[in-house]
Design a protein around this motif. Structure first.
Motif, PDB file in Angstrom:
ATOM      1  N   PRO A  34       0.813  -1.227   0.000  1.00 11.18           N
ATOM      2  CA  PRO A  34       0.000   0.000   0.000  1.00 11.18           C
ATOM      3  C   PRO A  34       0.849   1.281   0.000  1.00 11.18           C
ATOM      4  O   PRO A  34       0.475   2.271  -0.633  1.00 11.18           O
ATOM      5  CB  PRO A  34      -0.828  -0.116   1.285  1.00 11.18           C
ATOM      6  CG  PRO A  34      -0.875  -1.577   1.587  1.00 11.18           C
ATOM      7  CD  PRO A  34       0.417  -2.143   1.104  1.00 11.18           C
ATOM      8  N   ASN A  35       1.972   1.265   0.696  1.00 11.28           N
ATOM      9  CA  ASN A  35       2.844   2.450   0.701  1.00 11.28           C
ATOM     10  C   ASN A  35       3.424   2.710  -0.683  1.00 11.28           C
ATOM     11  O   ASN A  35       3.610   3.863  -1.098  1.00 11.28           O
ATOM     12  CB  ASN A  35       3.975   2.275   1.714  1.00 11.28           C
ATOM     13  CG  ASN A  35       3.497   2.481   3.144  1.00 11.28           C
ATOM     14  OD1 ASN A  35       2.336   2.806   3.382  1.00 11.28           O
ATOM     15  ND2 ASN A  35       4.387   2.285   4.089  1.00 11.28           N
ATOM     16  N   ARG A  36       3.741   1.630  -1.405  1.00  9.04           N
ATOM     17  CA  ARG A  36       4.273   1.785  -2.759  1.00  9.04           C
ATOM     18  C   ARG A  36       3.216   2.406  -3.666  1.00  9.04           C
ATOM     19  O   ARG A  36       3.505   3.317  -4.459  1.00  9.04           O
ATOM     20  CB  ARG A  36       4.715   0.431  -3.303  1.00  9.04           C
ATOM     21  CG  ARG A  36       5.369   0.517  -4.676  1.00  9.04           C
ATOM     22  CD  ARG A  36       5.759  -0.865  -5.192  1.00  9.04           C
ATOM     23  NE  ARG A  36       6.523  -0.751  -6.421  1.00  9.04           N
ATOM     24  CZ  ARG A  36       6.004  -0.564  -7.630  1.00  9.04           C
ATOM     25  NH1 ARG A  36       4.681  -0.456  -7.752  1.00  9.04           N
ATOM     26  NH2 ARG A  36       6.767  -0.460  -8.695  1.00  9.04           N
ATOM     27  N   ILE A  37       1.981   1.948  -3.562  1.00  4.61           N
ATOM     28  CA  ILE A  37       0.885   2.509  -4.361  1.00  4.61           C
ATOM     29  C   ILE A  37       0.709   3.987  -4.032  1.00  4.61           C
ATOM     30  O   ILE A  37       0.523   4.830  -4.920  1.00  4.61           O
ATOM     31  CB  ILE A  37      -0.414   1.721  -4.114  1.00  4.61           C
ATOM     32  CG1 ILE A  37      -0.240   0.271  -4.595  1.00  4.61           C
ATOM     33  CG2 ILE A  37      -1.599   2.383  -4.809  1.00  4.61           C
ATOM     34  CD1 ILE A  37      -1.412  -0.625  -4.261  1.00  4.61           C
ATOM     35  N   HIS A  38       0.789   4.323  -2.734  1.00  3.25           N
ATOM     36  CA  HIS A  38       0.668   5.721  -2.315  1.00  3.25           C
ATOM     37  C   HIS A  38       1.754   6.569  -2.963  1.00  3.25           C
ATOM     38  O   HIS A  38       1.482   7.675  -3.461  1.00  3.25           O
ATOM     39  CB  HIS A  38       0.774   5.807  -0.791  1.00  3.25           C
ATOM     40  CG  HIS A  38       0.949   7.206  -0.278  1.00  3.25           C
ATOM     41  ND1 HIS A  38      -0.099   8.066  -0.053  1.00  3.25           N
ATOM     42  CD2 HIS A  38       2.080   7.904   0.041  1.00  3.25           C
ATOM     43  CE1 HIS A  38       0.359   9.227   0.370  1.00  3.25           C
ATOM     44  NE2 HIS A  38       1.680   9.167   0.444  1.00  3.25           N
ATOM     45  N   ASN A  39       2.996   6.079  -2.979  1.00  6.76           N
ATOM     46  CA  ASN A  39       4.100   6.848  -3.566  1.00  6.76           C
ATOM     47  C   ASN A  39       3.925   7.029  -5.069  1.00  6.76           C
ATOM     48  O   ASN A  39       4.236   8.085  -5.624  1.00  6.76           O
ATOM     49  CB  ASN A  39       5.432   6.150  -3.270  1.00  6.76           C
ATOM     50  CG  ASN A  39       5.811   6.208  -1.801  1.00  6.76           C
ATOM     51  OD1 ASN A  39       5.349   7.077  -1.073  1.00  6.76           O
ATOM     52  ND2 ASN A  39       6.635   5.272  -1.368  1.00  6.76           N
ATOM     53  N   VAL A  40       3.428   5.979  -5.739  1.00  9.56           N
ATOM     54  CA  VAL A  40       3.170   6.080  -7.179  1.00  9.56           C
ATOM     55  C   VAL A  40       2.154   7.184  -7.444  1.00  9.56           C
ATOM     56  O   VAL A  40       2.336   8.040  -8.325  1.00  9.56           O
ATOM     57  CB  VAL A  40       2.677   4.737  -7.741  1.00  9.56           C
ATOM     58  CG1 VAL A  40       2.159   4.902  -9.167  1.00  9.56           C
ATOM     59  CG2 VAL A  40       3.801   3.704  -7.714  1.00  9.56           C
ATOM     60  N   GLN A  41       1.080   7.185  -6.681  1.00 11.48           N
ATOM     61  CA  GLN A  41       0.036   8.190  -6.889  1.00 11.48           C
ATOM     62  C   GLN A  41       0.537   9.591  -6.549  1.00 11.48           C
ATOM     63  O   GLN A  41       0.227  10.567  -7.238  1.00 11.48           O
ATOM     64  CB  GLN A  41      -1.175   7.837  -6.025  1.00 11.48           C
ATOM     65  CG  GLN A  41      -1.836   6.520  -6.440  1.00 11.48           C
ATOM     66  CD  GLN A  41      -2.900   6.070  -5.451  1.00 11.48           C
ATOM     67  OE1 GLN A  41      -2.922   6.504  -4.305  1.00 11.48           O
ATOM     68  NE2 GLN A  41      -3.771   5.172  -5.884  1.00 11.48           N
TER      69      GLN A  41
END
Length: 602
Positions: free
Chosen positions: A355-362
């Protein structure tokens, strides 16, 4: 002519007599003239050295004797050392000697004047200026009672005059001179410091016109008007925004906290910030220009003057709200001349996982969304996003550091940089900086991944078209799209990708495991070999001419194969029973897995 000769004789006799008289009183040029003193201490008849010694002896006896300074009923005791006050007695003695200086009879005449009229010399003095200012400031704080100017206050919408009051303040400059001079001298006891009267600048009579204006202003409400809209400003609200004369002012105005609060409320209903012309991509790939819009802001100063003029009027009590118009930075015409009309490049990658990776992508996709790239300008991914820091909202997520997958701030950013690279790649733009990942990532297009690391590893491409480019990002629930919009350039991109080639075995790391028997092994991480590939891109113009022929080479490190090696000693086997045919069993001793068996990982 006899009288003339007698006159000449008399003049000569007088001159000779005066010269003789001057020589009689001239004395020694090395001694100070009689009648000279230094700060009241007689030094006449002494040499400069003798005078210096006498003054220094006198100063030494008074060095620890304080002086009491007084002002307005307050008293402070100070010693010379507390302020670093030092008199230059050598210079003072030389100044004393100069009082009767001269040549021959001229010195005599000067010394006659000094003998009869006297001459007192003040010694040059040094002082710690910061300490002096501190002490003077401390005294002023105790002494000062500044004046109070007459002022107007409102009591139930009625103006009342608060009378003026005189005061007294310490004359700081004169007090500092007095303190230094006294501490450097030989006088002790009490010394009064200068205090001056502080008279008010505005008295009650000066406020009579303003008092009459307040009465007129609060007699009736004021009508506010903006265009066709109008509303009333009641008397109590009008009173709240009036700035009555105070602190030396005698004029009535509109201002103060009440006025600021009123204009803030007024602005919330009237103010409209300017809107730049923007671009709206359509589903067809075309781009529409969203027109610019000028903004308007309440001009508080002009409106304040209008309110005051209306309030002081007796007939037409209408105040017009003044507004200023702010023009957008990018007009509609400017946006149209930028030539952004259609999509020229696009790429999509799939994302997911932590989830943190998805947050950084966004997060990083939003940072670069809407970037405009001028013709001939270079787009820098690092410059567009800045440092990936926690205060910007980036989180810890899986990231490749030194060829190993670990956790780091901003993990997932390279998903966006890879997608941007491929959008520019497909648009046929000039790519000037790109670096592959240390490890091969199978879900990215082979040989076309692009890693970044602020500030040293960057992704850059050049807008080599004659018009502007617009970069847009679209973040879905599982995919990221990067689109580039500009003018059609009709470029054709041809790609040739070499197969992945194994360039070396996976590095092996052996780890001792006391839970496994000696001779047993277990694979903890399978690893992968080092790989390489390359991608050649040829870009052709609309008429078939070759514009670019680039090849990007990518070398990936092998991932470590981790093998656990047993260190636990094997249990001893009981001796086999002998029979007619030898040891029991056809194949000798054996355990659950044999002597060199491999135990599956637990």
């Amino acid at each position: 002519m006899l009288w003339a000769q007698r006159l000449v004789v008399l003049v000569v006799v007088a001159a000779v007599g005066a010269a003789v008289f001057g020589f009689v009183f001239a004395g020694s040029p090395s001694k100070i003239a009689e009648g000279v003193s230094v700060d009241g201490v007689d030094v006449g008849g002494l040499t400069a050295g003798e005078a210096q010694a006498k003054l220094e002896r006198r100063a030494a006896t008074l060095a620890q004797v304080p002086i009491t300074f007084t002002a307005a009923g307050h008293a402070w005791k100070l010693r010379p050392a507390s302020l670093g006050v030092e008199a230059d007695w050598r210079a003072a003695a030389q100044l004393a000697l100069d009082q009767g200086d001269g040549v021959g009879p001229l010195r005599g005449f000067r010394r006659i004047g000094v003998r009869f009229f006297g001459a007192d010399v003040r010694p040059p003095t040094r002082v710690f200026e910061a300490a002096l200012q501190y002490e003077v400031g401390r005294m002023a704080k105790a002494v000062d009672h500044p004046h109070v100017d007459a002022a107007l206050v409102l009591r139930k919408l009625r103006a009342v005059v608060v009378p003026a009051r005189g005061g007294a303040v310490l004359d700081k400059a004169a007090a500092a001179d007095t303190i230094v001079g006294s501490l450097a001298g030989f006088q002790r006891g009490q010394i009064a410091l200068p205090v001056r009267a502080d008279e008010p600048r505005v008295r009650a009579t000066d406020l009579a016109p303003a008092k009459a204006q307040v009465r007129t202003a609060l007699a009736r409400p004021v009508r506010m008007k903006l265009g066709v809209a109008s509303w009333w400003l009641p008397k109590r609200q009008l009173a709240a925004i009036l700035a009555l004369p105070s602190h030396g002012s005698s004029a009535l105005s509109v201002g103060g906290p009440g006025a600021r609060a009123y204009f803030a409320r007024l602005g919330r209903g009237i103010d409209k910030p300017p809107r730049d012309a923007t671009f709206r991509p359509l589903a067809s790939g075309r781009v529409a220009v969203v027109p610019a819009r000028p903004g308007q802001v309440v001009a508080s100063k002009a409106t304040s003057r209008s309110i005051l003029a209306a309030a002081l009027g007796t007939q037409n009590r209408t105040a017009r709200v003044a507004v200023t118009y702010a023009q957008p930075k990018v007009s509609t015409a400017q946006a149209r001349t930028m030539g952004i009309t259609t999509r020229v490049g696009r790429y999509e990658t799939i994302y997911g996982g932590d989830p943190n990776r998805i947050h950084n992508v966004q997060l990083v996709a939003r940072l670069i969304d809407g970037k405009l790239i001028a013709p001939g300008a270079t787009f820098s991914f690092n410059q567009a996003t800045g440092a990936r820091t926690a205060d910007k909202g980036f989180r810890e997520a899986p990231v490749i550091i030194n060829g190993e997958v670990t956790s780091g701030l901003g993990g997932g950013v390279c998903q966006v940089s890879t997608t941007v690279f491929n959008a520019a790649y497909e648009a046929g733009l000039k790519i000037t900086e790109r670096t592959n990942h240390a490890l091969y990532i199978s879900h990215y297009p082979q040989g076309r991944d692009a890693t970044v690391n602020y500030p040293d590893v960057d992704l850059k491409f050049v807008n080599d078209t004659p018009h502007w480019l617009l970069l847009r990002t679209y973040v879905g629930s599982y995919s990221l799209d990067v689109d580039l919009y500009g003018s059609p350039v009709n470029r054709r991109v041809v790609t040739e990708t070499r197969p992945l080639v194994t360039t070396g075995p996976a590095p092996v790391q052996r780890v001792s495991d006391p839970a496994l028997y000696v001779g047993q092994t277990s694979v903890q991480q399978s690893g992968s070999p080092s790989l390489s590939t390359s991608v050649e891109r040829k870009v052709y113009t609309g008429n078939g001419a070759l514009l670019y022929d680039n090849t990007w080479y990518s070398s990936y490190r092998g991932e470590t194969r981790v093998v656990e090696v047993g260190t636990k000693p094997r249990p001893k086997q009981p001796p086999a029973k002998k029979g007619p045919s030898g040891p029991s069993g056809p194949s000798g001793p054996s355990g659950p897995t044999g002597p060199t068996g491999v135990t599956p990982r637990r």
